[in-house]
Scaffold this motif. Structure first.
Motif, PDB file in Angstrom:
ATOM      1  N   VAL A 180       0.827  -1.209   0.000  1.00 61.66           N
ATOM      2  CA  VAL A 180       0.000   0.000   0.000  1.00 61.66           C
ATOM      3  C   VAL A 180       0.864   1.264   0.000  1.00 61.66           C
ATOM      4  CG1 VAL A 180      -1.998  -1.062   1.106  1.00 61.66           C
ATOM      5  CG2 VAL A 180      -0.187  -0.065   2.515  1.00 61.66           C
ATOM      6  N   ASN A 181       2.158   1.101  -0.271  1.00 63.96           N
ATOM      7  CA  ASN A 181       3.046   2.277  -0.246  1.00 63.96           C
ATOM      8  C   ASN A 181       2.497   3.448  -1.060  1.00 63.96           C
ATOM      9  OD1 ASN A 181       4.629   0.386   0.993  1.00 63.96           O
ATOM     10  ND2 ASN A 181       6.529   1.163   0.110  1.00 63.96           N
ATOM     11  N   ASP A 182       1.861   3.133  -2.203  1.00 64.07           N
ATOM     12  CA  ASP A 182       1.413   4.204  -3.091  1.00 64.07           C
ATOM     13  C   ASP A 182      -0.059   4.561  -2.899  1.00 64.07           C
ATOM     14  OD1 ASP A 182       3.902   4.517  -4.335  1.00 64.07           O
ATOM     15  OD2 ASP A 182       3.538   2.681  -5.501  1.00 64.07           O
ATOM     16  N   VAL A 183      -0.690   3.953  -1.888  1.00 70.58           N
ATOM     17  CA  VAL A 183      -2.110   4.266  -1.649  1.00 70.58           C
ATOM     18  C   VAL A 183      -2.187   5.469  -0.715  1.00 70.58           C
ATOM     19  CG1 VAL A 183      -4.288   3.378  -0.755  1.00 70.58           C
ATOM     20  CG2 VAL A 183      -2.695   1.840  -1.927  1.00 70.58           C
ATOM     21  N   PRO A 184      -2.876   6.545  -1.116  1.00 69.49           N
ATOM     22  CA  PRO A 184      -2.965   7.717  -0.235  1.00 69.49           C
ATOM     23  C   PRO A 184      -3.768   7.402   1.017  1.00 69.49           C
ATOM     24  CG  PRO A 184      -4.407   7.991  -2.133  1.00 69.49           C
ATOM     25  CD  PRO A 184      -3.605   6.759  -2.379  1.00 69.49           C
ATOM     26  N   PRO A 185      -3.547   8.158   2.096  1.00 72.55           N
ATOM     27  CA  PRO A 185      -4.193   7.873   3.384  1.00 72.55           C
ATOM     28  C   PRO A 185      -5.704   7.707   3.262  1.00 72.55           C
ATOM     29  CG  PRO A 185      -2.676   9.726   3.607  1.00 72.55           C
ATOM     30  CD  PRO A 185      -2.668   9.334   2.163  1.00 72.55           C
ATOM     31  N   ARG A 186      -6.331   8.543   2.415  1.00 73.85           N
ATOM     32  CA  ARG A 186      -7.793   8.513   2.413  1.00 73.85           C
ATOM     33  C   ARG A 186      -8.353   7.283   1.746  1.00 73.85           C
ATOM     34  NH1 ARG A 186     -10.175  11.361  -1.950  1.00 73.85           N
ATOM     35  NH2 ARG A 186      -8.686  11.788  -3.616  1.00 73.85           N
ATOM     36  N   LYS A 187      -7.495   6.496   1.086  1.00 76.32           N
ATOM     37  CA  LYS A 187      -7.998   5.291   0.432  1.00 76.32           C
ATOM     38  C   LYS A 187      -7.539   4.013   1.112  1.00 76.32           C
ATOM     39  CE  LYS A 187      -8.960   7.414  -3.904  1.00 76.32           C
ATOM     40  NZ  LYS A 187      -8.244   7.967  -5.049  1.00 76.32           N
ATOM     41  N   ARG A 188      -6.944   4.116   2.328  1.00 76.25           N
ATOM     42  CA  ARG A 188      -6.372   2.935   2.945  1.00 76.25           C
ATOM     43  C   ARG A 188      -7.364   2.160   3.796  1.00 76.25           C
ATOM     44  NH1 ARG A 188       0.051   3.363   4.272  1.00 76.25           N
ATOM     45  NH2 ARG A 188       0.597   4.222   2.254  1.00 76.25           N
ATOM     46  N   GLY A 189      -8.513   2.751   4.115  1.00 77.64           N
ATOM     47  CA  GLY A 189      -9.462   2.056   4.980  1.00 77.64           C
ATOM     48  C   GLY A 189      -8.920   1.850   6.377  1.00 77.64           C
ATOM     49  N   VAL A 190      -8.165   2.850   6.849  1.00 81.53           N
ATOM     50  CA  VAL A 190      -7.562   2.781   8.166  1.00 81.53           C
ATOM     51  C   VAL A 190      -8.196   3.856   9.025  1.00 81.53           C
ATOM     52  CG1 VAL A 190      -5.427   3.265   9.420  1.00 81.53           C
ATOM     53  CG2 VAL A 190      -5.364   1.879   7.344  1.00 81.53           C
ATOM     54  N   GLY A 191      -8.551   3.518  10.259  1.00 78.90           N
ATOM     55  CA  GLY A 191      -9.049   4.535  11.184  1.00 78.90           C
ATOM     56  C   GLY A 191      -7.948   4.911  12.151  1.00 78.90           C
ATOM     57  N   ILE A 192      -7.818   6.197  12.446  1.00 77.71           N
ATOM     58  CA  ILE A 192      -6.746   6.603  13.349  1.00 77.71           C
ATOM     59  C   ILE A 192      -7.287   7.518  14.437  1.00 77.71           C
ATOM     60  CG2 ILE A 192      -6.046   8.507  11.822  1.00 77.71           C
ATOM     61  CD1 ILE A 192      -3.143   7.977  12.768  1.00 77.71           C
ATOM     62  N   VAL A 193      -6.781   7.326  15.643  1.00 80.05           N
ATOM     63  CA  VAL A 193      -7.077   8.217  16.765  1.00 80.05           C
ATOM     64  C   VAL A 193      -5.787   8.947  17.097  1.00 80.05           C
ATOM     65  CG1 VAL A 193      -7.715   8.356  19.205  1.00 80.05           C
ATOM     66  CG2 VAL A 193      -8.907   6.766  17.685  1.00 80.05           C
ATOM     67  N   PHE A 194      -5.820  10.278  16.979  1.00 80.01           N
ATOM     68  CA  PHE A 194      -4.615  11.067  17.189  1.00 80.01           C
ATOM     69  C   PHE A 194      -4.397  11.354  18.662  1.00 80.01           C
ATOM     70  CE2 PHE A 194      -5.777  11.888  12.850  1.00 80.01           C
ATOM     71  CZ  PHE A 194      -4.571  11.973  12.184  1.00 80.01           C
ATOM     72  N   GLN A 195      -3.141  11.639  18.979  1.00 79.55           N
ATOM     73  CA  GLN A 195      -2.799  11.958  20.356  1.00 79.55           C
ATOM     74  C   GLN A 195      -3.592  13.171  20.849  1.00 79.55           C
ATOM     75  OE1 GLN A 195       1.357  12.695  20.954  1.00 79.55           O
ATOM     76  NE2 GLN A 195       1.175  12.681  23.170  1.00 79.55           N
TER      77      GLN A 195
END
Lengths: 556, 370
Positions: free
Chosen positions: B67-82
């Motif tokens: 997924v190196n070339d997949v932009p963040p918005r297309k990764r299907g990853v949820g993130i909780v920031f500090q």
């Protein structure tokens, strides 16, 4: 606005009663503000309502009944609205480029944005006249019959004159946005445009409103640019001058002053009481400020825009010295120092030295009054604290022309007969420019732990001794910044003082206007160059003496 | 739910190497905690999985697909920031719905999903509030609800509890773990708090200088640290620099005292670190030594009451050694009084010195305070 208060348990009145010196100082500050801020405005209002037989609204009826006069108000509003929209839009692009992307040359852009803050406010107009006036370089080169005088001239000049305060405010707002917010939007699937619109700009909305209101006030009250480059396009600020100084019609001048104050006060009130409560604090623990690389398709257009504006400001300020060394702008391009002999005027270079005198006295007096006022408001919290603070900040909404008219009306009779003396000029500069200075001092005081003072008091020091020995040394950097601020304004201000200068005591900034009107743009450029050199020299000298960053340029 | 594979991932910032050839395999539904001090590369690793940083070399793959070339918005990853990064201009409900709106879900389904997420994270009644009207713990839950609303296959948490009070931290830790297990979502949890990592993770990856020092189940990491850094970082440990006297006989020497431990694969004369957890040391009565136990004699210097246990700092040969005793035994010790300590040979973990030498001073005990 609240911070831990020393001796918070005692009531304000009790705290001051225990210290007669503080009470006296508070009363003195209040008296000064009532005299030099409130009284002139009251006089203007009184004259505008005064008829041969008591109170009347006849002057206002005349104003709104005359299409020509009413049209001037519309002119002011139209030019200010257009200038404001353009200024804020350009400032937003610049601020976004500098704070939210990784374009090169950010320092240059920021430096250029500071230049208009330390120069006479109408040098931009002068530069545009050199470029696009009847003898302008561009006008001549292209053989145009069009020239810049009028609406367009005022707008472009105001945009470049008032870009810095808008840019600085927006850069501050955008620069403090937690990068994680944009990343969160991206992580949730938002594209660049959605993120910009729904997150970044959405957060900047109060800042944008604030910038727009501040620039609107500056444009409405702007005197130098319209009088130089306005041609036949009249605005209120210049019409007031024409009525009062040209026709000695104080009633009409005062009436227009009131008409001019109203939109300014409304904008000021909206900004202070409504927008001020809306701003979002987004920086919290764990917030990221590091930027990720910007997409080239975004970076390079923004870089071009930011550099273009910065370079153009550079060109504007390069044109002034250039114009002073060219024998006859537009026809004889040979270099010469002839404009520096000031043969076109009997006053010679004296107005400049008068300006320096005014600037020095205003600097010293203004700094002292501002520091004492801030100390009393922020630390001593006397009963009338809110009133003192409100009055100290009020001039931010007052047009310079109104200050000028008001000071003539208020101080031409004993016991306060100040007209025709240096002191009317000094007080007008000090109290018109008071808000920025007082706010700077208050903000510094807020950062000094009250416990330091409490320690001094607990060791037996009096209020005065604590202020002089403990607080003042901590305020040195701010004090010199405030001094520089008053000094610069003493050197460059024009709209209020043009009403107040007296025979034998002209000022450099006013002399520039005279020279342009009399058809000596080269001499005007020479005067402008000297003023710029003195101001920049003074700032650099103080910075060298005080050590670099401690002396800051205060912003509107 | 996706499997995450990091293969030889490196990320430099200028001259500094933030992540240095890191490889890690995270199974479907597993919660792996990246733990380490500041600047160890744990957040950069997380940001590479999210797509905010691109590896200079190496590969990030989800379910075996790079997924190196997949932009963040297309990764299907949820993130909780500090910092939670809640949008301050939006209400709780609008925050949670943001990703769904962007994905153009129908309005009815958005409302339904927001309701589910609000219920899942116990935010009922808060829907119309703004972030600045919420407590820190509530903000944290909104951030979690927002990250999970789009049904991501991977959840990333970057120091999610570091801004909260100790008590709330404990409670939310449990809630996050429960939600994660209920959803069975593959999760990477970055923290500097080793206790948090031990309590929440299926596996822990201890990081230092951009590399993984050791990866394993919490019990393994705690009981069998493979490096002195891990022994020092995870929990509290006495790290005794000792010399192997006889590998075959399992004999070491520390400060002139003979000790016994498992020394398989060690050479005679080799310098090693013997790690002994404070709770493995026991107070023993005077008299003939019990068979096979290591014995240390010392003077009690400091007694610290820690609720169920009492922690002693004992000077042994002038070196401080930490000992945890059950509260019931505390009456038997007194400051400046001699004490006799013992530990079983199998309770000492022998850590070989690195080829490049230990990077932290292997002092005894570790300087960390409890």
């Amino acid at each position: 606005m609240t911070s831990p208060v020393p001796g918070a348990l005692a009531s304000p009145a009790a705290r001051v009663r225990g210290e007669p010196g503080v009470a006296l100082a508070a009363l003195a500050v209040l008296a000064l503000l009532l005299t030099f801020v409130v009284w002139p405005v009251v006089k203007v209002l009184a004259i505008s309502l005064q008829g041969p037989a008591g109170m009347t609204l006849a002057h206002f009826a005349d104003f709104f009944g005359s299409w020509r006069l009413f049209g001037i108000l519309l002119n002011s509003l139209a030019v200010s609205a257009v200038s404001t929209v353009l200024t804020v839009a350009i400032a937003l692009v610049l601020a976004y480029a500098v704070t939210r992307t990784d374009i090169p040359g950010k320092r240059f852009v920021s430096l250029m944005s500071l230049l208009p803050l330390i120069s006479p406010p109408f040098l931009v107009s002068l530069a545009f006249i050199l470029l696009f006036g009847r003898n302008g370089v561009v006008t001549r080169a292209l053989g145009l019959s069009w020239s810049i005088y009028g609406f367009e001239g005022i707008v472009v000049s105001q945009v470049f004159t008032f870009l810095p305060p808008a840019y600085i405010l927006l850069a501050n707002v955008l620069g403090n946005i937690d990068t994680s917010l944009e990343e969160a939007a991206e992580n949730l699937g938002a594209g660049a445009l959605t993120t910009l619109r729904r997150v970044t700009l959405s957060l900047a909305r109060p800042g944008l409103a604030s910038a727009a209101l501040i620039v609107f006030i500056l444009c409405m009250t702007d005197f130098g640019n319209p009088i130089l480059i306005g041609g036949r396009y009249n605005v209120l600020a210049t019409e007031i001058y024409a009525q009062v100084i040209g026709m000695s019609n104080f009633a009409a001048g005062a009436t227009m002053s009131v008409v001019l104050i109203v939109p300014c006060l409304i904008a000021y009130a909206i900004n202070t009481y409504w927008v001020g409560s809306k701003s979002y604090v987004t920086v919290s623990a764990g917030a990221r400020t590091a930027l990720r690389p910007t997409a080239p398709a975004v970076r390079w257009p923004l870089f071009a825009a930011a550099m273009g504006v910065a370079l153009f400001i550079g060109v504007i300020y390069g044109l002034i010295p250039l114009g002073s060394f060219v024998r006859l702008w537009g026809s004889d391009w040979s270099l010469s120092l002839v404009h520096y002999t000031f043969k076109s005027t009997a006053e010679g270079a004296w107005p400049i030295w008068n300006s320096v005198k005014l600037a020095l006295v205003s600097g010293i007096v203004g700094t002292l009054v501002a520091l004492v006022t801030a100390y009393i408001v922020e630390r001593k919290r006397p009963p009338a604290r809110r009133v003192i603070e409100g009055l100290a900040l009020l001039p931010a909404a007052l047009p310079g022309t109104v200050i000028g008219v008001g000071y003539i009306l208020a101080f031409n009779v004993p016991p306060l007969l100040l007209t025709g003396t240096l002191w009317i000029l000094v007080t007008s500069v000090v109290f018109w420019k008071f808000p920025v200075a007082v706010l700077a001092a208050i903000n510094t005081l807020k950062q000094i732990d009250p416990a330091i003072e409490e320690a001094a008091v607990s060791l037996g020091a009096s209020s005065l001794r604590t202020f002089v020995r403990v607080v003042l040394p901590l305020l040195t950097g701010t004090a010199f910044s405030i001094f520089v601020y008053f000094f610069i304004n003493g050197m460059v201000t024009v709209s209020a003082v043009i009403f107040l200068i007296y025979p034998g005591f002209n000022l450099g900034s006013v002399a520039i206007l005279n020279q342009v009107e009399n058809g000596y743009p080269g001499v005007a450029c020479a005067l402008g160059t000297i003023i710029l050199a003195i101001v920049i020299g003074a700032v650099l000298l103080l910075r060298a003496l005080m050590g670099g960053e401690r002396v800051a340029i205060l912003k509107v | 739910m996706a499997r995450i594979t990091l293969t030889g991932v490196t990320r430099r910032f200028g001259a500094a190497v933030a992540v240095d050839g890191l490889s890690l395999d995270i199974a479907q539904g597993e919660l792996v905690s990246l733990v380490g001090g500041s600047g160890c590369g744990k957040t950069t690793t997380l940001r590479m999985i999210a797509g905010f940083e691109r590896p200079d070399t190496g590969e990030v793959a989800f379910d075996g697909r790079a997924v190196n070339d997949v932009p963040p918005r297309k990764r299907g990853v949820g993130i909780v920031f500090q910092s939670y990064a809640l949008f301050p201009t939006m209400t709780v409900a609008e925050n949670v719905a943001f990703g769904l709106r962007v994905a153009r879900w129908p309005e009815a389904k958005i409302r339904e999903r927001v309701g589910e997420m609000v219920a899942l994270t116990n935010l009922g009644g808060m829907e119309q509030r703004y972030a600045n009207q919420l407590s820190g713990g509530q903000q944290q839950r909104v951030a979690l609800a927002r990250a999970l609303a789009r049904r991501p296959t991977i959840l990333l948490l970057d120091e999610p509890l570091s801004a909260l009070d100790a008590k709330i931290r404990l409670r939310l830790r449990g809630e996050i773990r429960k939600i994660q297990q209920d959803l069975g979502i593959t999760t990477v949890y970055v923290t500097h708090d080793q206790e948090e990592a031990l309590s929440i993770a299926d596996r822990i990856a201890v990081m230092r200088d951009g590399r993984i020092e050791q990866v394993g189940r919490p019990e393994e990491i705690y009981a069998a640290p493979r490096t002195d850094f891990v022994a020092d970082f995870i929990g509290i440990s006495n790290l005794l620099p000792a010399r192997v006297v006889s590998a075959a006989a399992g004999e070491l020497e520390w400060e002139g005292t003979r000790l016994r431990a498992r020394l398989d694969g060690r050479r005679d004369g080799e310098v090693v670190t013997l790690s002994v957890r404070p709770e493995k040391l026991a107070m023993v009565p005077d008299g003939p030594p019990a068979a096979g136990l290591n014995r240390l004699e010392g003077i009690v210097e400091v007694i610290t009451f820690l609720g169920p246990i009492v922690r002693l700092e004992v000077a042994v040969h002038g070196r401080p050694v930490w000992v945890d005793l059950p509260h019931a035994q505390s009456h038997a010790v007194a400051r400046k009084k001699p004490i006799l300590l013992a530990f079983a040979p199998e309770d000492g973990v022998v850590i070989p010195s690195r080829a490049d030498g230990p990077r932290t001073e292997a002092a005894s005990p570790s300087r960390r305070t409890p």
